[in-house]
Design an enzyme around this catalytic site. Structure first.
Site, PDB file in Angstrom:
ATOM      1  N   TYR A  46      17.433 -30.910   0.130  1.00 33.08           N
ATOM      2  CA  TYR A  46      18.767 -31.121  -0.455  1.00 33.08           C
ATOM      3  C   TYR A  46      18.624 -31.755  -1.824  1.00 33.08           C
ATOM      4  CZ  TYR A  46      23.145 -29.873   1.624  1.00 33.08           C
ATOM      5  OH  TYR A  46      24.240 -29.159   1.994  1.00 33.08           O
ATOM      6  N   GLU A 104      21.536 -32.192  -4.423  1.00 32.05           N
ATOM      7  CA  GLU A 104      22.787 -32.217  -5.186  1.00 32.05           C
ATOM      8  C   GLU A 104      22.584 -32.953  -6.508  1.00 32.05           C
ATOM      9  OE1 GLU A 104      25.752 -33.912  -2.637  1.00 32.05           O
ATOM     10  OE2 GLU A 104      26.183 -31.999  -1.683  1.00 32.05           O
ATOM     11  N   ASP A 117      29.967 -11.099 -18.475  1.00 31.25           N
ATOM     12  CA  ASP A 117      29.371 -11.062 -17.144  1.00 31.25           C
ATOM     13  C   ASP A 117      28.356  -9.921 -17.139  1.00 31.25           C
ATOM     14  OD1 ASP A 117      28.711 -10.674 -14.508  1.00 31.25           O
ATOM     15  OD2 ASP A 117      30.774 -10.794 -13.750  1.00 31.25           O
ATOM     16  N   THR A 122      24.201 -12.333 -12.201  1.00 24.89           N
ATOM     17  CA  THR A 122      23.467 -12.434 -10.961  1.00 24.89           C
ATOM     18  C   THR A 122      21.984 -12.331 -11.307  1.00 24.89           C
ATOM     19  OG1 THR A 122      23.612 -10.042 -10.675  1.00 24.89           O
ATOM     20  CG2 THR A 122      25.250 -11.362  -9.522  1.00 24.89           C
ATOM     21  N   LYS A 160      20.158  -8.110  -9.293  1.00 22.79           N
ATOM     22  CA  LYS A 160      20.418  -6.686  -9.548  1.00 22.79           C
ATOM     23  C   LYS A 160      19.290  -6.147 -10.434  1.00 22.79           C
ATOM     24  CE  LYS A 160      25.275  -7.450  -8.555  1.00 22.79           C
ATOM     25  NZ  LYS A 160      26.674  -7.386  -9.013  1.00 22.79           N
ATOM     26  N   ARG A 193      18.637 -13.255  -4.470  1.00 23.35           N
ATOM     27  CA  ARG A 193      20.100 -13.305  -4.575  1.00 23.35           C
ATOM     28  C   ARG A 193      20.495 -14.660  -5.123  1.00 23.35           C
ATOM     29  NH1 ARG A 193      21.742  -8.771  -1.935  1.00 23.35           N
ATOM     30  NH2 ARG A 193      23.829  -9.066  -2.721  1.00 23.35           N
TER      31      ARG A 193
END
Ligand SMILES: *Cc1c(COP(=O)(O)O)cnc(C)c1O
Length: 416
Positions: free
Chosen positions: A51, A53, A197, A223, A226, A232
């Site tokens: 974790y 954050e 984008d 992203t 792709k 991902r």
């Protein structure tokens, strides 16, 4: 995968089946790809246990000695590859990256202007079913009905009429290169931020075969999975003056802890993308798309805008007397995986539209070149000519499998 096999034979069997499907089919969904073994292994690493954050040097949990280094490497590689001033590598995927960008600059009810969904825009560019269309005053521009191309004069008129706070350029189904300087001009004229984008074509930008939006846009979202061929995930690249707004919007604005295994895999993919072999790959993606587009047009297929400049093409099947969905299902039976897609000003319904969309990033990753594209165009022509002949479709599927066997896909070389 031995431990999965022991613990959970059901999921193990399905993963193996999916491996086989990906190995034996010609995958032409324009947004999909094959990541390298290195990216796969990093995605499956113990970094998934952490974790973290916050951001490097300012975390809310201890034990970040390693993770901070991983994230800083990913950021530096993205800056170097794309020439960006600031990069956030934490967005979970493309949609949250876009939502974070809106949160950084907009209040509910503010106006955004993006490409209409049925014309090739993305859900998150203001579609009414998306949070982007529900929480904001989402306006859209459309393609020119005569040419199927963006008409920058009409985008400008629309922008002058609706005065968006953010002008969005980018798409999921437009086969041509965007005019970023022109988008910049329009944004400046109406006092809008320009958001590009580049989810679909980021790999082409990285490979130097598509103009970069970075010098023109205030914010670029993308992203990583792709054409860029990473795990991902997503990134937001922006001017330094927006760094704080973007970082605060991603965390704590939209997300909690980043997926550190993904961040590490993004770093690996960015290293791969900054290489001569990736630049050759990107060039081949475009060559393959052009070759396939020309071969299909020679067979009497209608392509929106009569071809392609990038990795994808949109085929209007109206003159072939078959709907997009029926074509997509028949092609899938024949081992060619694509998606049905609305064409601009489609007279049919979105769930069974007139077109299909096809892209070359994945098949290029397995080594297909121009010669194979001609074979693929023959397969497609045969399927569409006789889509209900099951025996014929299965025979083509066998030929597809035989072709694929000669071109082992990255990460799937072990499938025989
Ligand atoms: C794919 C895509 C996205 C969203 O990506 P997800 O990772 O599926 O959320 C955003 N914008 C565009 C233009 C895309 O093509």
């Amino acid at each position: 995968m031995e431990s999965v096999k022991d613990l959970d034979p059901d999921i193990y069997a399905l993963v193996k089946q999916e491996e086989r499907r990906q190995a034996e089919k010609i995958r032409m969904i324009a947004s999909e790809n094959y990541v390298s073994q290195a990216v796969l292994q990093t995605t499956g690493s113990v970094l998934t246990n952490k974790y973290s954050e916050g951001y490097a040097g300012k975390r809310y949990y201890e034990g970040q000695q390693i993770i901070d280094q991983v994230e800083l490497i990913a950021i530096q590689r993205a800056k170097d590859l794309f020439g960006a001033e600031h990069v956030n590598v934490q967005p979970y995927s493309g949609s949250p990256a876009n939502i974070a960008t809106y949160l950084a600059f907009l209040n509910p009810g503010d106006t955004i202007l993006g490409m209409a969904l049925p014309h090739g825009g993305h859900l998150t560019h203001g579609a009414h079913v998306s949070i982007s269309g529900r929480y904001f005053d989402a306006q859209s521009y459309e393609l020119d009905s005569a040419t199927g191309l963006l008409n920058y004069d009409s985008i400008r008129e629309k922008a002058l009429a609706v005065r968006p706070k953010i002008l969005i350029a980018g798409h999921s189904a437009y086969p041509r290169i965007l005019d970023f300087p022109r988008f910049r001009e329009i944004a400046d004229e109406v006092g809008a931020l320009l958001m590009v984008d580049m989810a679909h074509f980021a790999g082409l930008v990285a490979g130097g075969v598509h103009p970069s939006p970075i010098p023109y846009a205030d914010v670029v979202t993308t992203t990583t999975h792709k054409s860029l061929r990473g795990p991902r995930g997503a990134m937001i690249l922006c001017k330094e003056k927006y760094a704080q707004a973007i970082d605060k919007a991603v965390f704590p604005g939209v997300q909690g802890g980043p997926h550190d295994n993904t961040t590490a895999a993004i770093a690996v993919a960015l290293k791969e993308a900054n290489s001569d072999s990736f630049r050759q790959y990107a060039a081949q993606v475009v060559k393959n798309a052009k070759t396939l587009a020309n071969a299909l047009m020679a067979k009497g297929f209608t392509l929106i805008t009569n071809g392609t400049d990038n990795h994808l093409m949109l085929v209007d099947l109206t003159n072939k007397d078959i709907s997009g969905k029926k074509a997509a299902k028949a092609l899938d039976k024949a081992g060619i995986v694509i998606n049905y897609n609305a064409i601009p000003f489609d007279k049919r319904k979105p769930f069974d539209p007139s077109g299909i969309r096809m892209g070359t990033p994945a098949l290029t990753s397995r080594g297909f070149k121009e010669q194979e594209m001609l074979v693929v165009s023959d397969f497609i022509g045969e399927v569409i000519a006789d889509p209900e002949n099951e025996g014929h479709l299965l025979r083509i599927a066998k030929d597809v499998k035989a072709l694929c066997r000669n071109f082992p896909a990255p990460g799937l070389e072990h499938i025989q």
